[in-house]
Design a protein around this motif. Structure first.
Motif, PDB file in Angstrom:
ATOM      1  N   GLY A  10       0.703   6.208 -14.026  1.00 41.69           N
ATOM      2  CA  GLY A  10       1.745   5.415 -14.654  1.00 41.69           C
ATOM      3  C   GLY A  10       1.444   5.122 -16.117  1.00 41.69           C
ATOM      4  N   ALA A  64      -1.245   3.611  -3.842  1.00 43.16           N
ATOM      5  CA  ALA A  64       0.184   3.302  -3.826  1.00 43.16           C
ATOM      6  C   ALA A  64       0.451   1.904  -3.289  1.00 43.16           C
ATOM      7  CB  ALA A  64       0.930   4.344  -2.998  1.00 43.16           C
ATOM      8  N   ASN A  67      -0.794  -0.777  -5.799  1.00 46.31           N
ATOM      9  CA  ASN A  67      -0.026  -0.826  -7.040  1.00 46.31           C
ATOM     10  C   ASN A  67       1.474  -0.923  -6.810  1.00 46.31           C
ATOM     11  OD1 ASN A  67      -2.042  -0.445  -9.352  1.00 46.31           O
ATOM     12  ND2 ASN A  67      -2.682   1.025  -7.804  1.00 46.31           N
ATOM     13  N   GLU A  69       3.696   1.022  -5.547  1.00 49.93           N
ATOM     14  CA  GLU A  69       4.497   2.176  -5.970  1.00 49.93           C
ATOM     15  C   GLU A  69       5.788   2.190  -5.173  1.00 49.93           C
ATOM     16  OE1 GLU A  69       4.220   4.243  -8.395  1.00 49.93           O
ATOM     17  OE2 GLU A  69       2.207   3.737  -9.044  1.00 49.93           O
ATOM     18  N   TRP A  74       3.482   9.152  -1.420  1.00 50.48           N
ATOM     19  CA  TRP A  74       2.093   8.813  -1.749  1.00 50.48           C
ATOM     20  C   TRP A  74       1.311   8.753  -0.447  1.00 50.48           C
ATOM     21  CZ3 TRP A  74       0.319   7.619  -6.769  1.00 50.48           C
ATOM     22  CH2 TRP A  74       1.310   7.552  -7.748  1.00 50.48           C
ATOM     23  N   GLU A  79       8.542   5.684   0.403  1.00 49.03           N
ATOM     24  CA  GLU A  79       8.615   4.262   0.025  1.00 49.03           C
ATOM     25  C   GLU A  79       8.942   3.400   1.241  1.00 49.03           C
ATOM     26  OE1 GLU A  79      11.410   1.003  -2.154  1.00 49.03           O
ATOM     27  OE2 GLU A  79      11.965   3.114  -2.283  1.00 49.03           O
TER      28      GLU A  79
END
Length: 90
Positions: A10, A64, A67, A69, A74, A79
């Motif tokens: 990132g 992931a 952080n 994400e 990941w 997600e």
């Protein structure tokens, strides 16, 4: 530095190289990054197949989750799957 590596860490995030050394061994760094960030409703199958064979899958998922994400595949999880995993851990 590869585009995927930059995506993984990132913009603006500075991490110790040792802490993120796993990213250099990640199989996704050797494949098409677009498959790891499919459009809404797009297939995640190819990315997850790559993740299954990746030696740093656990480190990727841990990163992931730590952080938060919100996009992409990941550690072999989408997600939505990561969100469910976090919820069940609480």
């Amino acid at each position: 530095m590869s585009e995927l590596f930059e995506l993984l860490i990132g913009e603006g995030i500075e991490e110790d190289e040792e802490e993120l050394g796993w990213q250099e061994r990640a199989l996704c760094a050797q494949t098409d990054p677009e498959s790891f960030f499919p459009e809404k409703g797009g297939s995640t199958r190819e990315a997850k197949k790559v993740c299954l064979a990746c030696e740093v899958r656990a480190e990727c998922l841990e990163y992931a989750l730590a952080n938060d994400e919100r996009f992409g595949i990941w550690g072999g999880l989408s997600e939505r799957e990561r969100r469910r995993l976090k919820k069940s851990a609480v």
